[in-house]
Design a protein around this motif. Structure first.
Motif, PDB file in Angstrom:
ATOM      1  N   ASN A 137      21.278  -7.361  -1.842  1.00 48.53           N
ATOM      2  CA  ASN A 137      21.989  -6.093  -1.668  1.00 48.53           C
ATOM      3  C   ASN A 137      23.329  -6.348  -0.966  1.00 48.53           C
ATOM      4  N   VAL A 138      24.228  -7.013  -1.722  1.00 50.42           N
ATOM      5  CA  VAL A 138      25.478  -7.443  -1.070  1.00 50.42           C
ATOM      6  C   VAL A 138      26.708  -6.966  -1.840  1.00 50.42           C
ATOM      7  N   LYS A 139      27.784  -6.824  -1.110  1.00 54.15           N
ATOM      8  CA  LYS A 139      29.049  -6.438  -1.741  1.00 54.15           C
ATOM      9  C   LYS A 139      29.692  -7.688  -2.334  1.00 54.15           C
ATOM     10  N   THR A 140      30.413  -7.496  -3.435  1.00 54.72           N
ATOM     11  CA  THR A 140      31.202  -8.620  -3.941  1.00 54.72           C
ATOM     12  C   THR A 140      32.666  -8.199  -3.950  1.00 54.72           C
ATOM     13  N   ALA A 141      33.516  -9.103  -3.559  1.00 51.59           N
ATOM     14  CA  ALA A 141      34.952  -8.818  -3.540  1.00 51.59           C
ATOM     15  C   ALA A 141      35.692 -10.147  -3.522  1.00 51.59           C
ATOM     16  N   LYS A 142      36.958 -10.082  -3.890  1.00 53.22           N
ATOM     17  CA  LYS A 142      37.727 -11.336  -3.962  1.00 53.22           C
ATOM     18  C   LYS A 142      38.032 -11.883  -2.570  1.00 53.22           C
ATOM     19  N   THR A 143      38.359 -10.977  -1.669  1.00 52.52           N
ATOM     20  CA  THR A 143      38.734 -11.456  -0.334  1.00 52.52           C
ATOM     21  C   THR A 143      37.913 -10.746   0.739  1.00 52.52           C
ATOM     22  N   LYS A 144      37.934 -11.362   1.925  1.00 57.16           N
ATOM     23  CA  LYS A 144      37.242 -10.759   3.067  1.00 57.16           C
ATOM     24  C   LYS A 144      37.901  -9.437   3.455  1.00 57.16           C
ATOM     25  N   HIS A 185      41.901 -15.996  15.190  1.00 56.85           N
ATOM     26  CA  HIS A 185      41.392 -14.953  16.095  1.00 56.85           C
ATOM     27  C   HIS A 185      42.386 -14.551  17.171  1.00 56.85           C
ATOM     28  N   GLN A 186      43.539 -15.204  17.171  1.00 63.71           N
ATOM     29  CA  GLN A 186      44.434 -15.006  18.315  1.00 63.71           C
ATOM     30  C   GLN A 186      45.269 -13.731  18.246  1.00 63.71           C
ATOM     31  N   THR A 187      45.776 -13.411  17.056  1.00 66.52           N
ATOM     32  CA  THR A 187      46.583 -12.194  16.926  1.00 66.52           C
ATOM     33  C   THR A 187      46.070 -11.378  15.747  1.00 66.52           C
ATOM     34  N   LEU A 188      46.416 -10.118  15.758  1.00 62.62           N
ATOM     35  CA  LEU A 188      45.962  -9.248  14.681  1.00 62.62           C
ATOM     36  C   LEU A 188      46.554  -9.687  13.337  1.00 62.62           C
ATOM     37  N   ALA A 189      47.848 -10.099  13.390  1.00 59.90           N
ATOM     38  CA  ALA A 189      48.502 -10.540  12.149  1.00 59.90           C
ATOM     39  C   ALA A 189      47.769 -11.756  11.574  1.00 59.90           C
ATOM     40  N   ALA A 190      47.421 -12.704  12.451  1.00 61.04           N
ATOM     41  CA  ALA A 190      46.726 -13.918  11.982  1.00 61.04           C
ATOM     42  C   ALA A 190      45.344 -13.554  11.442  1.00 61.04           C
ATOM     43  N   PHE A 191      44.686 -12.617  12.096  1.00 60.92           N
ATOM     44  CA  PHE A 191      43.332 -12.224  11.664  1.00 60.92           C
ATOM     45  C   PHE A 191      43.392 -11.548  10.292  1.00 60.92           C
ATOM     46  N   GLU A 192      44.343 -10.650  10.125  1.00 60.21           N
ATOM     47  CA  GLU A 192      44.424  -9.940   8.846  1.00 60.21           C
ATOM     48  C   GLU A 192      44.833 -10.891   7.719  1.00 60.21           C
ATOM     49  N   LYS A 193      45.718 -11.818   8.046  1.00 61.93           N
ATOM     50  CA  LYS A 193      46.104 -12.854   7.068  1.00 61.93           C
ATOM     51  C   LYS A 193      44.862 -13.680   6.697  1.00 61.93           C
ATOM     52  N   GLY A 194      44.099 -14.031   7.734  1.00 59.60           N
ATOM     53  CA  GLY A 194      42.875 -14.819   7.535  1.00 59.60           C
ATOM     54  C   GLY A 194      41.879 -14.108   6.636  1.00 59.60           C
ATOM     55  N   MET A 195      41.786 -12.788   6.774  1.00 57.73           N
ATOM     56  CA  MET A 195      40.866 -12.031   5.902  1.00 57.73           C
ATOM     57  C   MET A 195      41.345 -12.124   4.458  1.00 57.73           C
ATOM     58  N   GLU A 196      42.662 -12.079   4.288  1.00 56.52           N
ATOM     59  CA  GLU A 196      43.214 -12.131   2.919  1.00 56.52           C
ATOM     60  C   GLU A 196      43.030 -13.499   2.285  1.00 56.52           C
ATOM     61  N   THR A 197      43.065 -14.549   3.116  1.00 56.14           N
ATOM     62  CA  THR A 197      42.961 -15.912   2.564  1.00 56.14           C
ATOM     63  C   THR A 197      41.550 -16.491   2.706  1.00 56.14           C
ATOM     64  N   ASN A 198      40.591 -15.639   3.024  1.00 48.78           N
ATOM     65  CA  ASN A 198      39.182 -16.049   3.177  1.00 48.78           C
ATOM     66  C   ASN A 198      39.001 -17.203   4.167  1.00 48.78           C
ATOM     67  N   ASP A 199      39.650 -17.085   5.306  1.00 51.05           N
ATOM     68  CA  ASP A 199      39.514 -18.092   6.369  1.00 51.05           C
ATOM     69  C   ASP A 199      38.037 -18.239   6.757  1.00 51.05           C
ATOM     70  N   PRO A 200      37.511 -19.491   6.724  1.00 46.39           N
ATOM     71  CA  PRO A 200      36.072 -19.664   7.009  1.00 46.39           C
ATOM     72  C   PRO A 200      35.682 -19.323   8.448  1.00 46.39           C
ATOM     73  N   THR A 201      36.642 -19.246   9.361  1.00 48.94           N
ATOM     74  CA  THR A 201      36.272 -18.896  10.743  1.00 48.94           C
ATOM     75  C   THR A 201      36.140 -17.380  10.930  1.00 48.94           C
ATOM     76  N   ILE A 202      36.337 -16.631   9.837  1.00 51.13           N
ATOM     77  CA  ILE A 202      36.116 -15.179   9.915  1.00 51.13           C
ATOM     78  C   ILE A 202      34.749 -14.860   9.285  1.00 51.13           C
ATOM     79  N   ALA A 203      33.803 -14.528  10.154  1.00 46.18           N
ATOM     80  CA  ALA A 203      32.419 -14.282   9.716  1.00 46.18           C
ATOM     81  C   ALA A 203      32.243 -12.809   9.353  1.00 46.18           C
ATOM     82  N   PRO A 204      31.191 -12.488   8.580  1.00 44.75           N
ATOM     83  CA  PRO A 204      30.964 -11.085   8.212  1.00 44.75           C
ATOM     84  C   PRO A 204      30.928 -10.132   9.408  1.00 44.75           C
TER      85      PRO A 204
END
Ligand SMILES: NC(=O)c1ccc[n+]([C@@H]2O[C@H](COP(=O)([O-])OP(=O)(O)OC[C@H]3O[C@@H](n4cnc5c(N)ncnc54)[C@H](O)[C@@H]3O)[C@@H](O)[C@H]2O)c1
Length: 445
Positions: A137-144, A185-204
């Motif tokens: 029962n999971v969502k599928t999407a291209k990016t985080k 995880h340091q700045t909001l800009a880096a975090f949002e960029k990381g979500m777009e590029t599927n950064d592995p250090t960003i967990a569900p």
């Protein structure tokens, strides 16, 4: 000297409060079923400070000790509605039976219809972060980022569908693998960029926390995952005026540790070693059988003694302490955990002594009232416009989230004092210091 002041403006607790649980496993279903049983007069809210606790106000001679729920404006249990996400598609009834915490005939069947109506929304889940779990029962999407946006949509739709006035989210899902804060995880800009590029250090879990904060929903983290314990999320919570906090419900062995170790320190008794081991057989135990998830839990459990005993200040007493924590998956016990502690202490002239603790507890029975209190207090914090980290709720957490540069306060009774004084402060009452200077001022003007 009185510290009484003006009460802080707090928006009233009117309308429905939606409680969104991430994860619909043992803890979440025991919490949800328990609230419904209490509402129907079939159980008592044992273990819940918001429902059963009192608070002393003013001097002992004043005799004022109202119930906390009558002192501060809290959401009423009848106004709570529940939602959840889970990669396992079972509804709350099926999950309750699967987890086997509550008695099927006494506590589950009588509320079957209610529980069946709570079906989990598809989860933002990735097995990379919880190795021992498989979910359909999971969502599928291209990016985080897309996944996180889908969670935001779920939040909005849940709120509209159930006519909620406010929402609160509590992470009751499995423990993810150990992740240390990194560049993403340091700045909001880096975090949002990381979500777009599927950064592995960003967990569900981080996606849920981000989605909650973006939607103005307070977020409490009941597991030891990083989740919202990093600068980007903390800044976002401040900017959006949203309450956040964690980590890891303080329930069994660690709760005992944070009561016993302050006692040793208060009496200047030394500790040579502390060996803690657990057996448990629920899904949480299975997930923690994976070394990467266990590492996250271990970090959360180990920090406690170091912070309470302060070996840097007391090297003779705690400088050589040997601290070990083990969790063993043992299916026959199910949710009924057994936590053993062997504590080697020493006293006058260095003579050794031992303390053994064997806590035969029920994990989810201890955790469920904490979920309730956290949901209710985080909602209060939000209505009182206390944004960012809710350190006053450290009482509930094994590894309390604190502002950068501060060390966490682990002592259960210091945490309790802090929490109750925060409630007094919110309502314009004096903080209680236990000073009692009146004794020495008799006869003086
Ligand atoms: N006393 C306690 O029970 C206690 C104390 C401290 C912390 N915790 C933590 O609370 C959490 C829940 O414990 P539990 O006993 O209910 O475990 P559980 O395994 O019964 O339930 C966890 C649920 O989370 C779901 N899940 C996993 N990843 C998810 C995701 N990305 N999105 C949505 N759902 C997801 C799983 O499918 C599972 O149904 C665990 O992390 C546990 O370590 C429990």
């Amino acid at each position: 000297m009185s510290t009484a002041g003006t009460p802080r403006p707090i928006a009233p607790a009117q309308g429905k409060l939606g409680v969104l649980c991430v994860g619909l496993g043992a803890v979440a279903t025991t919490f949800i079923a328990g609230v419904e049983l209490i509402r129907r007069g079939k159980a008592k809210p044992i273990g819940s400070l918001t429902q059963m606790g009192t608070i002393r106000l003013g001097k002992r001679t004043e005799g004022r000790a109202p119930l906390i729920k009558e002192f501060v404006p809290l959401a009423d249990l009848n106004d709570l509605v529940f939602g959840a996400w889970d990669p396992v598609p079972d509804n709350a009834y099926q999950s309750c039976l699967h987890c086997g915490v509550l008695d099927k005939w006494e506590h589950v069947e009588p509320i079957k219809d209610f529980l069946q109506a709570i079906t989990p929304m598809p989860a933002a889940f990735d097995q990379h972060y919880v190795k021992k779990l498989e979910g359909k029962n999971v969502k599928t999407a291209k990016t985080k980022k897309d996944l996180a946006e889908a969670l935001r949509k779920d939040i909005r739709e849940f709120k509209a569908k159930h006519g909620c006035d406010r929402l609160v989210m509590v992470w009751c899902a499995s423990t993810e693998i150990f992740i240390q804060p990194g560049p993403a995880h340091q700045t909001l800009a880096a975090f949002e960029k990381g979500m777009e590029t599927n950064d592995p250090t960003i967990a569900p879990s981080m996606l849920y926390a981000w989605a909650a904060v973006m939607e103005g929903v307070p977020f409490a983290n009941g597991a030891p995952n990083l989740t919202c314990d990093f600068p980007a999320l903390e800044q976002l919570a401040k900017d959006k005026g949203v309450a956040i906090g964690g980590k890891d419900f303080k329930t069994g062995q660690t709760m005992l540790k944070t009561v016993l170790s302050p006692m040793f320190k208060a009496r200047m008794l030394g500790v040579a070693g502390w060996y803690s081991t657990n057996i448990l057989g629920n899904r949480d135990g299975e997930v923690l059988d994976d070394p990467e998830s266990f590492k996250t839990k271990e970090e959360s459990k180990l920090g406690v003694l170091e912070h309470i005993l302060q070996p840097n200040l007391y090297p003779d007493l705690y400088g050589e302490i040997y601290h070990k924590v083990r969790i063993n998956y043992y299916p026959p016990r199910g949710d009924n955990k057994e936590g053993w502690d062997n504590i080697d202490i020493f006293g006058w002239c260095g003579y050794p002594m031992q303390i053994k603790v064997d806590f035969l507890c029920r994990d989810s029975i201890l955790a469920a009232p904490l979920v309730l209190d956290l949901a209710i207090f985080f909602d209060l914090a939000q209505r009182a416009k206390l944004s960012g980290i809710q350190e006053w709720l450290s009482f509930y957490f094994k590894s309390p989230q604190v502002a950068p540069g501060l060390y966490p306060e682990h002592d259960l009774f210091i945490q309790q004092t802090k929490m109750k004084n925060t409630l007094r402060w919110l309502m314009g009452e004096s903080a209680i210091t236990h000073l009692g200077v009146e004794y020495y001022e008799y006869g003086e003007k």
